[in-house]
Scaffold this motif. Sequence first.
Motif, short mmCIF file in Angstrom:
data_model
loop_
_atom_site.label_atom_id
_atom_site.label_comp_id
_atom_site.label_asym_id
_atom_site.label_seq_id
_atom_site.Cartn_x
_atom_site.Cartn_y
_atom_site.Cartn_z
N CYS A 113 17.71 0.08 -3.94
CA CYS A 113 18.16 1.13 -4.84
C CYS A 113 19.18 2.03 -4.14
O CYS A 113 18.96 2.47 -3.01
N GLY A 114 20.27 2.31 -4.82
CA GLY A 114 21.30 3.18 -4.26
C GLY A 114 20.92 4.64 -4.30
O GLY A 114 21.58 5.48 -3.68
N ARG A 115 19.83 5.00 -5.01
CA ARG A 115 19.39 6.38 -5.11
C ARG A 115 18.28 6.71 -4.11
O ARG A 115 18.33 7.73 -3.43
N CYS A 116 17.28 5.82 -4.00
CA CYS A 116 16.13 6.14 -3.15
C CYS A 116 15.84 5.07 -2.09
O CYS A 116 14.88 5.21 -1.33
N ALA A 117 16.61 4.00 -2.05
CA ALA A 117 16.53 2.95 -1.03
C ALA A 117 15.31 2.04 -1.17
O ALA A 117 15.04 1.24 -0.28
N THR A 118 14.58 2.10 -2.28
CA THR A 118 13.46 1.21 -2.52
C THR A 118 13.98 -0.19 -2.89
O THR A 118 15.02 -0.31 -3.54
N ARG A 119 13.25 -1.24 -2.48
CA ARG A 119 13.67 -2.59 -2.84
C ARG A 119 13.59 -2.76 -4.36
O ARG A 119 12.60 -2.40 -4.98
N THR A 120 14.64 -3.30 -4.95
CA THR A 120 14.70 -3.46 -6.40
C THR A 120 14.04 -4.76 -6.85
O THR A 120 13.80 -5.67 -6.05
N GLN A 121 13.80 -4.85 -8.16
CA GLN A 121 13.21 -6.04 -8.75
C GLN A 121 14.11 -6.53 -9.88
O GLN A 121 14.64 -5.74 -10.66
N ARG A 122 14.29 -7.84 -9.95
CA ARG A 122 15.14 -8.40 -11.00
C ARG A 122 14.38 -8.44 -12.33
O ARG A 122 13.23 -8.87 -12.40
N ARG A 123 15.01 -7.97 -13.39
CA ARG A 123 14.44 -8.06 -14.73
C ARG A 123 14.60 -9.48 -15.26
O ARG A 123 15.58 -10.15 -14.97
N GLU A 124 13.65 -9.91 -16.09
CA GLU A 124 13.68 -11.28 -16.58
C GLU A 124 14.50 -11.43 -17.85
O GLU A 124 15.03 -12.50 -18.12
N TYR A 125 14.65 -10.37 -18.65
CA TYR A 125 15.27 -10.49 -19.97
C TYR A 125 16.75 -10.13 -19.99
O TYR A 125 17.39 -10.19 -21.04
N GLU A 126 17.30 -9.72 -18.85
CA GLU A 126 18.73 -9.42 -18.75
C GLU A 126 19.13 -9.48 -17.28
O GLU A 126 18.28 -9.46 -16.39
N HIS A 127 20.43 -9.57 -17.04
CA HIS A 127 20.90 -9.55 -15.65
C HIS A 127 20.99 -8.09 -15.20
O HIS A 127 21.98 -7.40 -15.41
N SER A 128 19.90 -7.65 -14.57
CA SER A 128 19.85 -6.30 -14.02
C SER A 128 18.76 -6.25 -12.97
O SER A 128 17.84 -7.08 -12.95
N ARG A 129 18.89 -5.29 -12.04
CA ARG A 129 17.86 -5.06 -11.02
C ARG A 129 17.40 -3.61 -11.15
O ARG A 129 18.23 -2.69 -11.21
N GLU A 130 16.08 -3.44 -11.21
CA GLU A 130 15.52 -2.11 -11.45
C GLU A 130 14.72 -1.62 -10.25
O GLU A 130 14.02 -2.40 -9.59
N CYS A 131 14.84 -0.34 -9.97
CA CYS A 131 14.06 0.27 -8.90
C CYS A 131 12.67 0.62 -9.44
O CYS A 131 12.56 1.38 -10.40
N PRO A 132 11.59 0.10 -8.84
CA PRO A 132 10.24 0.38 -9.33
C PRO A 132 9.79 1.82 -9.04
O PRO A 132 8.81 2.28 -9.61
N ARG A 133 10.52 2.51 -8.17
CA ARG A 133 10.13 3.87 -7.80
C ARG A 133 10.80 4.93 -8.69
O ARG A 133 10.12 5.76 -9.28
N CYS A 134 12.12 4.87 -8.79
CA CYS A 134 12.83 5.93 -9.54
C CYS A 134 13.40 5.45 -10.86
O CYS A 134 13.91 6.25 -11.66
N GLY A 135 13.37 4.13 -11.12
CA GLY A 135 13.81 3.60 -12.39
C GLY A 135 15.30 3.34 -12.52
O GLY A 135 15.77 2.92 -13.59
#
Length: 268
Positions: A113-135
């Motif tokens: 994550c570029g905001r809080c540095a948490t490892r991101t997770q890939r979403r299954e329904y679109e090409h995007s990566r989401e931070c599980p901590r800050c969203g």
Amino acid sequence: MAFIPMIIPSAPFTIARWFVFQGGRLLVHVESAEVPRLTDLAQLGLTAQRSVFLGTLYGEPSFVAEVDADSSPPAGLMWEGLRTLFTQYDAPLVAAASRAVQLIDWDRNHQFCGRCATRTQRREYEHSRECPRCGLVAYPRISPAMMALVKRGRQLLLARAANFPEGLFSALAGFVEAGESIEDTVIREVREEVGIEVSHLRYFGSQSWPFPNSLMIAFVCEYAGGEITPQAGEIAEAGWFDVDDLPRIPTRISIAGQLIRSVVEELR
């Protein structure tokens, strides 16, 4: 459509096209320049650092993957630069390869994550990566850019950018800045790059172009005044060329080549 972008495969498959990258180079067959058709990269003895589903190309599922920088090409295959391959590929293959290199670049650059540095997770329904901590959600980057071909009677304004090979000329181009419309960008970039004014903008077409992550939006416009003054450091040379006496221009695979040839046909 010969190439259909998708998020997940629509049906089970036994074989797929694999766009395998090592940095900016694509793995292709030595003799045909085609990408390998496989069930899995393990068939080639390669291990993917990451992979993303692209969609279907000529009815076959297609994936992109990235391997280690020290991975050797399997027998009969080689690493080749995309710019070289684009001169050999048809439009659907260029579209698929463009999507491939941009998606793998996005996945590589947004592991954290570029905001809080948490490892991101890939979403299954679109090409995007989401931070599980800050969203925070990171999508593949798209950079809109204008392309403008200025005409004056039977003459076209063509320029050679500072990074172009000697003798190669093209239409003017530049990226959209924050707060601008694409029309604003055309007027500003033409003024900045060659010092002239334009009017009567007419939309021509668009093309995804991965050098880098660009959406090229092309226009034809009319000369409205001023003298050509090439922008230092950006434009090596520029001038007016009659449609029957053009310098070397880009190939038809790029929208620049299509734009110039289309206007030439109109003016002849």
